[in-house]
Write a protein that holds these residues in place. Structure first.
Motif, short mmCIF file in Angstrom:
data_model
loop_
_atom_site.label_atom_id
_atom_site.label_comp_id
_atom_site.label_asym_id
_atom_site.label_seq_id
_atom_site.Cartn_x
_atom_site.Cartn_y
_atom_site.Cartn_z
N LEU A 137 0.83 -1.20 0.00
CA LEU A 137 0.00 0.00 0.00
C LEU A 137 0.86 1.25 0.00
CD1 LEU A 137 -2.78 -1.09 2.53
CD2 LEU A 137 -2.95 -0.95 0.04
N GLY A 138 1.99 1.23 0.74
CA GLY A 138 2.90 2.37 0.72
C GLY A 138 3.51 2.57 -0.66
N PHE A 139 3.94 1.47 -1.30
CA PHE A 139 4.50 1.57 -2.65
C PHE A 139 3.46 2.09 -3.64
CE2 PHE A 139 4.58 -0.69 -6.75
CZ PHE A 139 5.69 -0.10 -7.32
N LYS A 140 2.23 1.59 -3.54
CA LYS A 140 1.17 2.03 -4.45
C LYS A 140 0.89 3.52 -4.27
CE LYS A 140 -2.35 1.31 -7.30
NZ LYS A 140 -3.01 2.61 -7.23
N THR A 141 0.83 3.99 -3.04
CA THR A 141 0.60 5.41 -2.81
C THR A 141 1.75 6.25 -3.34
OG1 THR A 141 -0.66 4.87 -0.80
CG2 THR A 141 0.08 7.14 -1.04
N ARG A 143 3.84 5.51 -5.74
CA ARG A 143 3.83 5.48 -7.21
C ARG A 143 2.77 6.42 -7.76
NH1 ARG A 143 2.39 -0.14 -9.86
NH2 ARG A 143 0.38 0.49 -8.97
N ASP A 144 1.61 6.43 -7.14
CA ASP A 144 0.53 7.32 -7.60
C ASP A 144 0.90 8.78 -7.40
OD1 ASP A 144 -0.89 5.08 -8.27
OD2 ASP A 144 -2.18 5.13 -6.49
N LEU A 145 1.50 9.09 -6.26
CA LEU A 145 1.86 10.48 -5.97
C LEU A 145 2.95 10.98 -6.90
CD1 LEU A 145 1.81 10.46 -2.07
CD2 LEU A 145 0.19 11.61 -3.57
N LEU A 146 4.01 10.17 -7.07
CA LEU A 146 5.10 10.59 -7.94
C LEU A 146 4.69 10.58 -9.40
CD1 LEU A 146 8.22 8.89 -6.33
CD2 LEU A 146 7.33 11.19 -5.99
N GLY A 147 3.75 9.71 -9.76
CA GLY A 147 3.25 9.71 -11.13
C GLY A 147 2.52 11.00 -11.47
N SER A 148 1.84 11.58 -10.49
CA SER A 148 1.13 12.84 -10.75
C SER A 148 2.08 14.02 -10.79
CB SER A 148 0.08 13.08 -9.64
OG SER A 148 0.72 13.26 -8.38
N LEU A 149 3.30 13.83 -10.27
CA LEU A 149 4.27 14.93 -10.24
C LEU A 149 5.16 14.93 -11.46
CD1 LEU A 149 5.42 14.65 -6.52
CD2 LEU A 149 3.85 16.33 -7.47
N ALA A 247 2.30 8.96 5.10
CA ALA A 247 3.32 8.42 6.01
C ALA A 247 3.86 7.09 5.49
CB ALA A 247 2.74 8.26 7.41
N MET A 248 2.99 6.22 5.00
CA MET A 248 3.46 4.94 4.45
C MET A 248 4.26 5.14 3.17
SD MET A 248 0.43 2.17 5.18
CE MET A 248 -0.70 2.95 4.05
N ALA A 249 3.83 6.10 2.33
CA ALA A 249 4.58 6.38 1.11
C ALA A 249 5.97 6.93 1.42
CB ALA A 249 3.81 7.37 0.23
N LEU A 250 6.04 7.83 2.41
CA LEU A 250 7.33 8.38 2.80
C LEU A 250 8.23 7.31 3.39
CD1 LEU A 250 9.10 10.89 3.09
CD2 LEU A 250 8.02 11.33 5.29
N SER A 251 7.65 6.40 4.16
CA SER A 251 8.42 5.29 4.73
C SER A 251 9.00 4.41 3.61
CB SER A 251 7.54 4.46 5.66
OG SER A 251 8.22 3.31 6.12
#
Length: 411
Positions: A137-141, A143-149, A247-251
């Motif tokens: 779930l952290g990896f998925k979040t 990837r989604d966040l960096l994909g939008s950037l 928080a999970m994405a940053l981790s």
């Protein structure tokens, strides 16, 4: 002791489904912060097998989980009354592949193990999300966040100091004992020729050795302070679940891209406590008040244990400081306006962070005039930054801020 159980593969629809698609669809359920029922007690998690069964049923019936062919097979099983059987097989697969762990009551364990079904006490059986699920779930979040950037230039914590290493970004210098022997062959040979002249064999001495220099890249200790007071899920908006995702994405980002960094988690409400990042998905919002000062105190204790060159606090909140822990342990509370006592004591704790060289970056999910002034005061004292953002843009701001600091020289 962890065990692996091998069984005969018999095919079936449950075996054809992607666990990543299933987990992605269940992410809102697994990371629930209490928004659907804001009056639950703190950390009163609905982790029953019955709730998981219902969540999977809603996901399968929604029609947007799998491709058209697979969804057609699911609809056929639903029409034949076999959907519950498919859900039980999916739950068994999630358990076997270590996405969840199941705790069954003793009186239903024998029935469940002998029949392969959850017994009559289904509502009493509970499950926990494993680190494997949280990592996905952290990896998925992320990837989604960096994909939008768009593309981001990954770096590390660059400083103004020089060190020896494999990457060479500075001029060479004479070798000193203890340096990494990243030899500059051209400078070494040039030094020997200038001293001895062109002759064979070439006599080289210790003083001729030159090495490449690279920028000294520092590690950073980060404490993420999450406001889990009740206001984070009230007023018609879930603000805590996006914070948990970030928080999970940053981790995941730190663990994969910046392994020398560390991330710790501090929750603050009426009081404050440190919590492992791995337990983040299991947390719901708690009491009503915001004890920012106590959160800063706990964060400082966590950072004091870290032997890093750079230390920072990332604070995510949506409300003003409204509580204070008194010397005798009692909690002073005042939710009406910015209480002068609470604000002054909180700013005093901010000054302690400044003296320790701890930077505070604040991500405010509100824009009240009084709060803006308070947050600006905090950032001025600690050389930090303030972001007035929304739950939808929180992740983009936070991750970009974290990564941009890798590309700047820290003075």
């Amino acid at each position: 002791m962890k065990r692996v159980r091998y069984t005969k593969y018999e095919g079936g629809l449950a075996g054809e489904m992607s666990m990543e698609d299933v987990l992605n669809t269940l992410s809102d359920f697994l990371l629930d912060s209490g928004f659907q029922n804001p009056w639950l007690e703190f950390s009163d998690l609905d982790r029953t097998m019955e709730a998981l069964h219902d969540a999977l049923k809603r996901a399968l019936e929604s029609g947007g989980l799998f491709d058209q062919k697979l969804q057609g097979q699911i609809d056929e099983m639903a029409a034949e009354g076999k959907l519950d059987e498919l859900i039980e097989q999916l739950i068994q697969r999630m358990e076997q592949e270590n996405y969840i762990t199941v705790e069954r009551p003793r009186d239903s364990f024998q029935n469940a193990s002998s029949t392969g079904h959850i017994g009559e006490n289904e509502g009493e059986a509970r499950f926990e999300v494993t680190d494997k699920s949280l990592d996905f779930l952290g990896f998925k979040t992320l990837r989604d966040l960096l994909g939008s950037l768009g593309k981001s230039n990954y770096g590390r914590h660059d400083t103004r100091h020089w060190a020896t290493g494999i990457e060479a970004s500075g001029a060479s210098r004479p070798y000193e004992f203890g340096d990494t022997l990243n030899l500059d062959a051209v400078a070494t040979l040039t030094s020997a020729i200038m001293r001895e002249g062109i002759s064979l064999p070439l006599n080289m001495e210790f003083s001729d050795l030159h090495i490449h220099q690279c920028e000294y890249q520092s590690s950073c200790a980060t404490v993420m302070m999450l406001d889990c007071s009740h206001s984070m899920i009230l007023y018609g908006e879930d603000r805590f679940t996006p914070a948990k995702r970030v928080a999970m994405a940053l981790s995941h980002l730190i663990r994969t891209q910046y392994p020398g960094d560390s991330l710790s988690l501090v929750l603050f409400h009426d009081s404050a406590e440190e919590m492992p990042v791995s337990q983040l998905a299991r947390v719901k919002v708690g009491p009503y008040y915001t004890n920012t000062r106590e959160g800063l105190r706990v964060a400082q204790r966590v950072l004091d244990r870290q032997r890093k060159d750079m230390k920072q606090i990332v604070m995510i909140t949506d409300g003003k400081p409204s509580a204070l822990t008194l010397p005798d342990g009692r909690i002073y509370k005042n939710a009406f306006g910015l209480d002068p006592l609470v604000v002054s004591e909180t700013l005093e704790e901010v000054s302690h962070c400044k003296r320790k060289g701890i930077m505070i970056n604040t991500f405010m999910l509100a824009s009240d005039f009084g709060l803006v002034q308070f947050v600006q005061k905090v950032t001025q004292m600690c050389r930090g930054k303030a972001y007035f953002t929304t739950p939808h843009t929180l992740g983009e701001y936070l991750l970009m801020d974290y990564m941009q600091r890798k590309m700047k020289t820290i003075h």
